[in-house]
Enzyme design. Structure first.
Site, PDB file in Angstrom:
ATOM      1  N   TRP A  64      35.441  30.659  83.266  1.00 47.43           N
ATOM      2  CA  TRP A  64      35.510  29.356  82.589  1.00 47.43           C
ATOM      3  C   TRP A  64      34.053  28.999  82.359  1.00 47.43           C
ATOM      4  O   TRP A  64      33.308  28.710  83.296  1.00 47.43           O
ATOM      5  CB  TRP A  64      36.218  28.358  83.493  1.00 47.43           C
ATOM      6  CG  TRP A  64      36.051  26.935  83.098  1.00 47.43           C
ATOM      7  CD1 TRP A  64      35.119  26.055  83.563  1.00 47.43           C
ATOM      8  CD2 TRP A  64      36.854  26.201  82.165  1.00 47.43           C
ATOM      9  NE1 TRP A  64      35.296  24.831  82.971  1.00 47.43           N
ATOM     10  CE2 TRP A  64      36.345  24.879  82.114  1.00 47.43           C
ATOM     11  CE3 TRP A  64      37.954  26.524  81.367  1.00 47.43           C
ATOM     12  CZ2 TRP A  64      36.895  23.905  81.296  1.00 47.43           C
ATOM     13  CZ3 TRP A  64      38.496  25.538  80.565  1.00 47.43           C
ATOM     14  CH2 TRP A  64      37.977  24.252  80.534  1.00 47.43           C
ATOM     15  N   LYS A 124      47.985  17.906  75.774  1.00 56.64           N
ATOM     16  CA  LYS A 124      46.696  17.871  76.471  1.00 56.64           C
ATOM     17  C   LYS A 124      45.553  17.797  75.474  1.00 56.64           C
ATOM     18  O   LYS A 124      44.572  17.100  75.666  1.00 56.64           O
ATOM     19  CB  LYS A 124      46.565  19.124  77.344  1.00 56.64           C
ATOM     20  CG  LYS A 124      45.283  19.194  78.162  1.00 56.64           C
ATOM     21  CD  LYS A 124      45.326  18.206  79.297  1.00 56.64           C
ATOM     22  CE  LYS A 124      44.023  18.063  80.017  1.00 56.64           C
ATOM     23  NZ  LYS A 124      43.883  16.728  80.642  1.00 56.64           N
ATOM     24  N   CYS A 128      36.481  29.280  87.277  1.00 60.10           N
ATOM     25  CA  CYS A 128      36.548  30.741  87.260  1.00 60.10           C
ATOM     26  C   CYS A 128      37.450  31.238  88.386  1.00 60.10           C
ATOM     27  O   CYS A 128      37.660  30.547  89.373  1.00 60.10           O
ATOM     28  CB  CYS A 128      35.164  31.321  87.486  1.00 60.10           C
ATOM     29  SG  CYS A 128      33.953  30.722  86.318  1.00 60.10           S
ATOM     30  N   ASN A 148      31.798  32.315  90.948  1.00 57.66           N
ATOM     31  CA  ASN A 148      32.488  31.080  90.576  1.00 57.66           C
ATOM     32  C   ASN A 148      31.628  29.942  91.097  1.00 57.66           C
ATOM     33  O   ASN A 148      31.251  29.947  92.264  1.00 57.66           O
ATOM     34  CB  ASN A 148      33.876  31.085  91.246  1.00 57.66           C
ATOM     35  CG  ASN A 148      34.614  29.771  91.065  1.00 57.66           C
ATOM     36  OD1 ASN A 148      34.207  28.913  90.294  1.00 57.66           O
ATOM     37  ND2 ASN A 148      35.715  29.622  91.794  1.00 57.66           N
ATOM     38  N   GLY A 149      31.247  28.998  90.227  1.00 57.78           N
ATOM     39  CA  GLY A 149      30.407  27.879  90.662  1.00 57.78           C
ATOM     40  C   GLY A 149      29.205  27.730  89.750  1.00 57.78           C
ATOM     41  O   GLY A 149      29.179  28.272  88.641  1.00 57.78           O
ATOM     42  N   ARG A 171      44.353  28.708  86.286  1.00 61.64           N
ATOM     43  CA  ARG A 171      43.133  27.933  86.545  1.00 61.64           C
ATOM     44  C   ARG A 171      42.356  27.648  85.260  1.00 61.64           C
ATOM     45  O   ARG A 171      41.463  26.818  85.253  1.00 61.64           O
ATOM     46  CB  ARG A 171      42.217  28.722  87.507  1.00 61.64           C
ATOM     47  CG  ARG A 171      42.802  28.932  88.878  1.00 61.64           C
ATOM     48  CD  ARG A 171      42.033  29.994  89.641  1.00 61.64           C
ATOM     49  NE  ARG A 171      40.683  29.596  89.973  1.00 61.64           N
ATOM     50  CZ  ARG A 171      40.316  28.983  91.076  1.00 61.64           C
ATOM     51  NH1 ARG A 171      41.226  28.678  91.968  1.00 61.64           N
ATOM     52  NH2 ARG A 171      39.058  28.680  91.313  1.00 61.64           N
ATOM     53  N   HIS A 181      45.776 -16.500  75.111  1.00 61.28           N
ATOM     54  CA  HIS A 181      45.954 -16.528  73.656  1.00 61.28           C
ATOM     55  C   HIS A 181      47.213 -15.789  73.210  1.00 61.28           C
ATOM     56  O   HIS A 181      47.345 -15.450  72.037  1.00 61.28           O
ATOM     57  CB  HIS A 181      44.708 -15.953  72.973  1.00 61.28           C
ATOM     58  CG  HIS A 181      43.494 -16.787  73.212  1.00 61.28           C
ATOM     59  ND1 HIS A 181      43.347 -18.062  72.719  1.00 61.28           N
ATOM     60  CD2 HIS A 181      42.379 -16.565  73.943  1.00 61.28           C
ATOM     61  CE1 HIS A 181      42.195 -18.578  73.117  1.00 61.28           C
ATOM     62  NE2 HIS A 181      41.585 -17.684  73.869  1.00 61.28           N
ATOM     63  N   LYS A 215      47.097   5.168  81.986  1.00 61.82           N
ATOM     64  CA  LYS A 215      47.543   6.157  82.980  1.00 61.82           C
ATOM     65  C   LYS A 215      48.985   5.880  83.375  1.00 61.82           C
ATOM     66  O   LYS A 215      49.813   6.775  83.458  1.00 61.82           O
ATOM     67  CB  LYS A 215      46.615   6.028  84.186  1.00 61.82           C
ATOM     68  CG  LYS A 215      46.213   7.202  84.970  1.00 61.82           C
ATOM     69  CD  LYS A 215      45.441   8.303  84.327  1.00 61.82           C
ATOM     70  CE  LYS A 215      45.255   8.302  82.898  1.00 61.82           C
ATOM     71  NZ  LYS A 215      44.685   9.274  82.150  1.00 61.82           N
ATOM     72  N   GLU A 240      51.586   6.365  80.257  1.00 62.67           N
ATOM     73  CA  GLU A 240      51.776   7.714  79.723  1.00 62.67           C
ATOM     74  C   GLU A 240      52.594   8.618  80.644  1.00 62.67           C
ATOM     75  O   GLU A 240      53.283   9.501  80.173  1.00 62.67           O
ATOM     76  CB  GLU A 240      50.444   8.365  79.321  1.00 62.67           C
ATOM     77  CG  GLU A 240      49.494   8.702  80.445  1.00 62.67           C
ATOM     78  CD  GLU A 240      48.167   9.294  79.957  1.00 62.67           C
ATOM     79  OE1 GLU A 240      48.108   9.828  78.846  1.00 62.67           O
ATOM     80  OE2 GLU A 240      47.196   9.236  80.725  1.00 62.67           O
ATOM     81  N   GLU A 282      42.181   1.788  80.869  1.00 59.21           N
ATOM     82  CA  GLU A 282      42.427   3.155  81.328  1.00 59.21           C
ATOM     83  C   GLU A 282      43.562   3.176  82.370  1.00 59.21           C
ATOM     84  O   GLU A 282      44.444   4.030  82.324  1.00 59.21           O
ATOM     85  CB  GLU A 282      41.141   3.769  81.910  1.00 59.21           C
ATOM     86  CG  GLU A 282      41.307   5.118  82.588  1.00 59.21           C
ATOM     87  CD  GLU A 282      41.885   6.210  81.693  1.00 59.21           C
ATOM     88  OE1 GLU A 282      41.973   6.024  80.459  1.00 59.21           O
ATOM     89  OE2 GLU A 282      42.272   7.267  82.236  1.00 59.21           O
TER      90      GLU A 282
HETATM   91  C1  G6P Z   1      45.150  13.406  74.596  1.00 58.79           C
HETATM   92  C2  G6P Z   1      45.197  13.487  76.114  1.00 58.79           C
HETATM   93  C3  G6P Z   1      44.356  12.361  76.733  1.00 58.79           C
HETATM   94  C4  G6P Z   1      42.953  12.409  76.197  1.00 58.79           C
HETATM   95  C5  G6P Z   1      42.924  12.377  74.663  1.00 58.79           C
HETATM   96  C6  G6P Z   1      41.554  12.711  74.135  1.00 58.79           C
HETATM   97  O1  G6P Z   1      45.829  12.256  74.167  1.00 58.79           O
HETATM   98  O2  G6P Z   1      46.511  13.398  76.580  1.00 58.79           O
HETATM   99  O3  G6P Z   1      44.334  12.502  78.143  1.00 58.79           O
HETATM  100  O4  G6P Z   1      42.217  11.329  76.712  1.00 58.79           O
HETATM  101  O5  G6P Z   1      43.805  13.363  74.130  1.00 58.79           O
HETATM  102  O6  G6P Z   1      41.294  14.042  74.468  1.00 58.79           O
HETATM  103  P1  G6P Z   1      39.858  14.648  74.638  1.00 58.79           P
HETATM  104  O7  G6P Z   1      40.099  16.097  74.935  1.00 58.79           O
HETATM  105  O8  G6P Z   1      39.155  14.446  73.319  1.00 58.79           O
HETATM  106  O9  G6P Z   1      39.173  13.920  75.741  1.00 58.79           O
END
Ligand code: G6P
Length: 608
Positions: free
Chosen positions: A75, A603, A2, A101-102, A27, A504, A485, A488, A481
């Site tokens: 938010w 996103k 928020c 906010n919080g 934000r 393998h 990271k 991407e 993961e």
């Molecule tokens: C997109 C984002 C990823 C995310 C994935 C799933 O590919 O770039 O960072 O992990 O979607 O998104 P979600 O909102 O379902 O976690």
């Protein structure tokens, strides 16, 4: 998160508040509102949706007369985005208005008490409790009243409060949520962060926990929690606005990496009650959990990787099989799912099309569904039978960081909850896990204290062509993961591989100059991974080891070692990923990539 803005001066407040809210837009928010003092009466206007809707509703602020006011972008955390849940909130007698906010952790308890005293609630928010509490604690002096409120509320907050008894005054306070104050020749201002105030001054007062500020036209006074006057020093801002929006960080991704300790704290707060885990609105009976034949976790991208870790967590506590599946596969596979299974959908945005479709498929087959999501009121949150919010706050960088680690912690909370409800997790094992969960935010903080070695490591390897992350067990999940990271945001080819599977096939790719990052956080599997690292080393690879347990053997083998804090093996993925997020971040920076908006990625993926 928020955003708060406040003004006490001689000009019309509402247009100034609207302008401030615009600078807080980045934000993230789902609704907005303002309260302006007008002839001793508080006028509140608020609505769900974009700021443009609030601007239209108030004729760009012109319809709200008055020169003292507070504004808010919300938010959602408690209660879906809606007009009535938007801030500001009135006290019952409408003599006070509050923006917040919080998260107020003890709001349920306070709400029940206030209801017994005759207060009625118009919204589902935790904030409205504060508005009524201000009225309840009213002693005729707003500073002393706010000080009394602070003795009763627990959690995190930045608050702005108006009172009709002191129509020229705006009072604000904070604890664990940001709040800054500044003044110019004629007025005082408050805001959640510096960019919103830069048009007025570069000299800021940064509020510390439990400090109270009172703004009246031409005057700013600071008080401690006991309402005693204090002095504050000025902080001069010399960054530009775009850096300031990112809190001084170069990119949102770095800012969000640093926000992880606070986000993790938000995820666990109010869910640990004594020696048990509880989630508001979720009440699985012991007999129902006990009869479950299995659990499915469905998700995409990093959320799927969180699910891979979640499998270890839930299988340990519930002792039932957990199937983790990429949502786009699950939805078309004719999955064997029925009412004796729990299906958990994990998603930061709550809008990912494949995850939503997989959830609908699971529901159609009779399963009970639980969404673990960050965005309140999102489609998944609405469609699942039950929802647990991660409360990570808005994530702006496309590559998720705090979204992912808070999913891990939420899954561990679910694991302990299911274990306790089923009776299969002993109290002593639950106690140990709960203690470890509570320590995670601080350990995450310690992992962020000295990041220079990681930055230097990235400087040495930013030219790498192929990077392999290897691990076993839960470290295999973290490897996937960490690899995602890196690839991407840097566009460097990378794979996350089960260390035992290297022989393998993938080992044929290892040659002089290949970079192999081994994760060794699981005591039981450590020696095995050391052997796998030795295999790649003899084929010319450069080896980086990520571990919480250094020893001579590993030091001799690895070219570089990243040490992470020790914790329960089930929780270590939260900590092992942090240096690897930073490693990926700096490699991306050194390659000149668009860190926050990598090519071809979105996103939130709302199409199939
Ligand atoms: C997109 C984002 C990823 C995310 C994935 C799933 O590919 O770039 O960072 O992990 O979607 O998104 P979600 O909102 O379902 O976690």
């Amino acid at each position: 998160m928020c955003g708060i803005i406040g003004y006490a001066g001689a000009k019309q407040a509402a247009p100034i508040l609207l302008k401030g809210l615009e600078t807080l837009e980045y934000r993230g928010y789902d609704s907005a509102g303002m309260a302006v003092m007008s002839d001793g009466v508080i006028n509140i206007q608020k609505c769900r949706g974009r700021l443009a809707a609030l601007a239209e509703k108030t004729d760009h602020g012109q319809s709200m007369q008055g020169s003292v006011g507070i504004g808010h972008t919300r938010w959602a955390t408690h209660g879906e985005p809606s007009d009535k849940n938007s801030h500001p909130h009135f006290s019952q007698n409408e003599q006070f208005a509050v923006v917040h906010n919080g998260i107020i952790e003890n709001y349920q308890e306070l709400k029940e008490r206030l209801e017994r005293y005759g207060y009625t609630f118009q919204s589902e928010t935790d904030t409205e409790v504060i508005a009524h509490l201000v009225e309840y604690c009213d002693c005729g002096d707003l500073i002393r009243t706010v000080s009394k409120v602070l003795q009763r509320i627990e959690g995190s907050y930045a608050l702005g409060v108006l009172s009709t008894r002191e129509p020229e005054c705006l009072v604000a306070v904070r604890k664990d949520s940001p709040l800054v104050v500044c003044r110019d020749d004629e007025a005082g201002y408050i805001a959640s962060d510096i960019p919103a105030l830069l048009p007025y001054s570069r000299d800021m007062y940064l509020m510390e926990d439990n400090e109270i500020v009172a703004l009246t036209p031409g005057k700013i006074n600071f008080y401690n929690i006991d309402a005693r006057p204090i002095e504050k020093e000025i902080y001069h801002v010399d960054w530009d606005v775009s850096a300031a929006e990112k809190g001084g960080y170069e990119h949102f991704m770095l800012k969000e990496i640093y926000e992880q300790p606070q986000a993790l704290q938000s995820t666990i707060q109010s869910r640990i009650r004594g020696d048990r885990i509880q989630f508001d609105g979720i009440d699985y009976t012991s007999s129902w959990v006990e009869q479950l034949t299995g659990v499915h976790i469905i998700a995409c991208g990093s959320a799927y990787h969180a699910g891979l870790v979640g499998r270890y967590m839930i299988e340990t506590t519930l002792q039932r099989p957990v199937n983790v599946e990429i949502a786009s596969e699950f939805r078309y596979r004719n999955p064997i799912v029925d009412e004796r299974q729990l299906v958990i959908a994990v998603s930061q945005s709550g809008e990912t099309a494949d995850t939503l479709a997989a959830l609908r498929e699971a529901k159609r087959r009779g399963a009970r569904t639980l969404a673990i999501v960050n965005v309140v009121g999102s489609s998944l949150a609405r469609e699942a039978h039950d929802v647990i919010y991660t409360w990570a706050g808005p994530e702006i960088s496309v590559a998720t960081t705090k979204g992912y680690t808070t999913q891990l912690l939420a899954l561990e909370l679910v694991a302990v909850y299911l274990g306790q409800q089923s009776g299969r997790l002993s109290q002593s094992a639950a106690d140990a896990l709960i203690e470890a969960i509570c320590a995670v935010p601080e350990l995450a903080q310690s992992a962020l204290v000295d990041i220079a070695p990681i930055q230097q490591m990235a400087a040495r390897h930013f030219n790498a062509k192929d990077v392999f992350y290897i691990g076993r067990g839960i470290d295999y999940a973290s490897s996937q993961e960490a690899s995602l990271k890196l690839k991407e945001i840097s566009y460097i080819h990378s794979e996350g591989i089960a260390a035992g599977e290297l022989k393998h096939g993938t080992i044929s790719l290892i040659e002089d100059g290949s970079l192999v990052i081994g994760l060794l956080t699981q005591p039981k599997l450590r020696e095995k991974v050391i052997s796998n690292l030795a295999e790649v080393k003899t084929r010319g690879a450069t080896v980086i080891a990520v571990t919480s347990m250094e020893d001579a053997k590993l030091n001799a083998l690895a070219d570089e070692v990243i040490l992470i804090p020790e914790t329960n093996p089930l929780l270590i993925p939260v900590l092992s990923v942090i240096p690897l997020q930073l490693f990926a971040y700096y490699i991306s920076v050194y390659n000149g990539r668009d860190v926050d908006k990598p090519r071809n990625l979105a996103k939130s993926v709302t199409v199939e």
